[in-house]
Design a protein around this motif. Structure first.
Motif, PDB file in Angstrom:
ATOM      1  N   GLU A 159       0.814  -1.213   0.000  1.00  0.00           N
ATOM      2  CA  GLU A 159       0.000   0.000   0.000  1.00  0.00           C
ATOM      3  C   GLU A 159       0.848   1.263   0.000  1.00  0.00           C
ATOM      4  O   GLU A 159       0.717   2.114  -0.888  1.00  0.00           O
ATOM      5  CB  GLU A 159      -0.931   0.007   1.211  1.00  0.00           C
ATOM      6  N   SER A 160       1.707   1.416   1.002  1.00  0.00           N
ATOM      7  CA  SER A 160       2.450   2.671   1.138  1.00  0.00           C
ATOM      8  C   SER A 160       3.491   2.847   0.047  1.00  0.00           C
ATOM      9  O   SER A 160       3.564   3.890  -0.606  1.00  0.00           O
ATOM     10  CB  SER A 160       3.100   2.748   2.519  1.00  0.00           C
ATOM     11  N   GLY A 161       4.302   1.801  -0.160  1.00  0.00           N
ATOM     12  CA  GLY A 161       5.347   1.909  -1.179  1.00  0.00           C
ATOM     13  C   GLY A 161       4.777   2.039  -2.575  1.00  0.00           C
ATOM     14  O   GLY A 161       5.180   2.917  -3.349  1.00  0.00           O
ATOM     15  N   GLY A 162       3.824   1.183  -2.905  1.00  0.00           N
ATOM     16  CA  GLY A 162       3.226   1.213  -4.247  1.00  0.00           C
ATOM     17  C   GLY A 162       2.519   2.517  -4.530  1.00  0.00           C
ATOM     18  O   GLY A 162       2.648   3.089  -5.623  1.00  0.00           O
ATOM     19  N   TYR A 163       1.767   3.016  -3.547  1.00  0.00           N
ATOM     20  CA  TYR A 163       1.002   4.245  -3.758  1.00  0.00           C
ATOM     21  C   TYR A 163       1.913   5.438  -4.039  1.00  0.00           C
ATOM     22  O   TYR A 163       1.710   6.176  -5.010  1.00  0.00           O
ATOM     23  CB  TYR A 163       0.122   4.542  -2.547  1.00  0.00           C
ATOM     24  N   TYR A 164       2.921   5.641  -3.204  1.00  0.00           N
ATOM     25  CA  TYR A 164       3.757   6.828  -3.368  1.00  0.00           C
ATOM     26  C   TYR A 164       4.654   6.751  -4.609  1.00  0.00           C
ATOM     27  O   TYR A 164       4.878   7.759  -5.285  1.00  0.00           O
ATOM     28  CB  TYR A 164       4.581   7.078  -2.103  1.00  0.00           C
ATOM     29  N   LEU A 165       5.146   5.567  -4.916  1.00  0.00           N
ATOM     30  CA  LEU A 165       5.953   5.444  -6.132  1.00  0.00           C
ATOM     31  C   LEU A 165       5.113   5.681  -7.383  1.00  0.00           C
ATOM     32  O   LEU A 165       5.553   6.352  -8.323  1.00  0.00           O
ATOM     33  CB  LEU A 165       6.604   4.051  -6.177  1.00  0.00           C
ATOM     34  N   LEU A 166       3.886   5.155  -7.379  1.00  0.00           N
ATOM     35  CA  LEU A 166       2.978   5.376  -8.506  1.00  0.00           C
ATOM     36  C   LEU A 166       2.585   6.851  -8.599  1.00  0.00           C
ATOM     37  O   LEU A 166       2.490   7.408  -9.702  1.00  0.00           O
ATOM     38  CB  LEU A 166       1.730   4.503  -8.343  1.00  0.00           C
TER      39      LEU A 166
END
Length: 471
Positions: A159-166
């Motif tokens: 959730e956190s990593g994927g969201y911010y990188l996207l």
């Protein structure tokens, strides 16, 4: 497993998960603020999030907490499947209805939240995100009810990593705040799929049961105002800032609020393991005394954490941000205290669910929310965004004090007298902090005095605990 070990392991495990979840935003948020054109863009995205947080509690209707309560009512596995299935079906129906209403009346809601009708498209995107967000809750719930902590580590990173990188990728491609919106929707959909494959048996092997639905609604409906009250606490200040000061000031406030999430390292670690712990031990003979001990410990931890935020606020914001975003420091420590106050309330509020008198929760919280709204109306025009942060904290404090009085009067918790000394001392400390916001000498002196008083008041307990560790 001993209760102490169960509580500590849950707290540490979910704490580790949420440290990961919060550290990633703390590291990447300064990057995002530099990529966005201005504070107004961040303010618009913050309002998009606010709308989701408005609709989701209406769709869930307190059924997430009611499901937790009913799940532990019986040991029969089929009954547990029926509880999760019934909850999911009700929430799905509610979320579809609310999303349709938001889409049909998007212009009206644009005027309500933004003060202009030009952002109807943001309302439509929010309705889609709301639909997925509300249904994510029952689908992921079995993972928590079964206390599968490792699964939450994976989902948290996703959730956190994927969201911010996207988000960074989409902003770089020229989508501005729409990049944040698209990333939010995509991430929620991925998480729903992740938890569906983890927990699908809870929804495929169960059936919709009218009797269970009535029991769930009996517990959950009185909690619905509670979550709406939480929304007012978190959102009314933003709506008023937008209408009184504009979306640029909202962007500054939202940035300070985002970084205040550092305190949620404690709150979300607590929330992640608390419901399982509280309901699985609620029939123990010394439950009330144990509840009081936990509350006292977390009160001291919360106050120490607030002191740290106050001492290092300027260093953090000057290091990480530029321009108007640095002014987020004005609200950072106060908004950082709010989730900790909410945590302290929820420990006490759990007792209303245990005795199945959930109607008491909205009653005690409503007093605080009235104070919050009135103080926002008074303070925002006078001292700007700092007034909104102060109104939020005072509202939570009012609710917490009323809850302590109610819980104590019903003899639902046992608190030692020394905790009242610490509450009074910290209240004085908070007032001094507010009036000497930038005076570090006074801040350090009063902080040391509070720590000394709290250590002296719990000296015997600390001494006895250290003796046990030596054995």
């Amino acid at each position: 497993m001993s209760r102490a070990k169960l509580f500590i392991e849950n707290f540490l495990a979910y704490g580790f998960i949420n440290v990961l979840n919060k550290i990633i935003p703390l590291l990447l948020l300064p990057v995002i603020t530099r990529l966005l054109p201005n504070t107004e863009a961040f303010g618009i995205f913050d309002m998009f999030t606010l709308i989701i947080n408005f609709g989701a509690p209406l769709a869930v209707m307190g059924l997430y907490d009611a499901m937790f309560r009913e799940y532990f009512e019986k040991e029969d596995q089929q009954y547990k499947f029926d509880v999760t299935t019934t909850t999911q079906r009700i929430i799905l129906f509610n979320s579809i209805i609310i999303s349709i209403i938001l889409i049909v009346f998007s212009s009206f809601f644009s005027n309500l939240f933004f003060g202009v009708s030009e952002h109807s498209n943001i309302i439509i995107f929010a309705s889609v995100a709301l639909l997925f967000s509300a249904n994510r809750q029952p689908i992921q719930a079995p993972t928590r009810m079964e206390n599968k902590r490792k699964v939450f580590v994976v989902s948290g990173l996703l959730e956190s990593g994927g969201y911010y990188l996207l988000s960074i990728l989409l902003i770089n491609l020229g989508f501005s705040y729409y990049g944040l919106i698209y990333a939010k929707i995509i991430t929620i959909v991925i998480l729903i799929l992740f938890f569906w494959f983890q927990n699908k048996k809870f929804f495929l092997k169960g059936k919709f049961d009218i009797g269970i639905a009535k029991e769930l609604l009996k517990i959950g409906l009185p909690l619905t105002p509670v979550f709406l009250i939480y929304w007012i606490y978190k959102s009314m200040d933003r709506i008023m800032i937008t209408n009184i000061l504009g979306t640029s000031e909202l962007g500054v406030y939202a940035l300070g609020a985002k970084y205040a999430m550092v305190s949620q390292l404690i709150y979300t670690a607590f929330a992640g393991g608390w419901q399982y712990f509280a309901f699985s031990t609620m029939k123990d003979n010394d439950y009330k005394k144990m509840l009081g001990n936990i509350w006292e410990v977390l009160f001291i931890i919360s106050t120490y954490f607030f002191i740290l935020m106050f001492l290092f606020k300027d260093i953090i914001f000057n290091l990480l941000f530029e321009g108007d975003y640095i002014r987020g420091v004005e609200v950072f420590p106060f908004l950082g205290l709010a989730p900790l106050l909410l945590m302290l309330y929820q420990i006490l509020g759990t007792q209303f669910q245990v005795i199945k008198k959930t109607y008491l929760s909205p009653l005690v919280l409503s007093l605080g929310v009235v104070a919050n709204i009135l103080l926002n109306l008074y303070l925002i025009p006078i001292i700007g965004i700092k007034g909104a942060a102060l109104a939020t904290v005072i509202g939570y404090v009012a609710s917490l004090l009323v809850t302590i009085i109610v819980i104590k009067s019903k003899k639902l918790i046992i608190l030692r007298k020394r905790i009242y000394i610490n509450i009074l001392t910290f209240s004085v400390l908070f007032i001094i902090y507010y009036y000497y916001f930038n005076d570090y000498k006074i801040t350090i002196i009063v902080s040391i005095l509070y720590i000394i008083i709290s250590v002296i008041s719990y000296f015997k307990i600390i001494k006895d605990y250290l003796k046990k560790l030596r054995r």
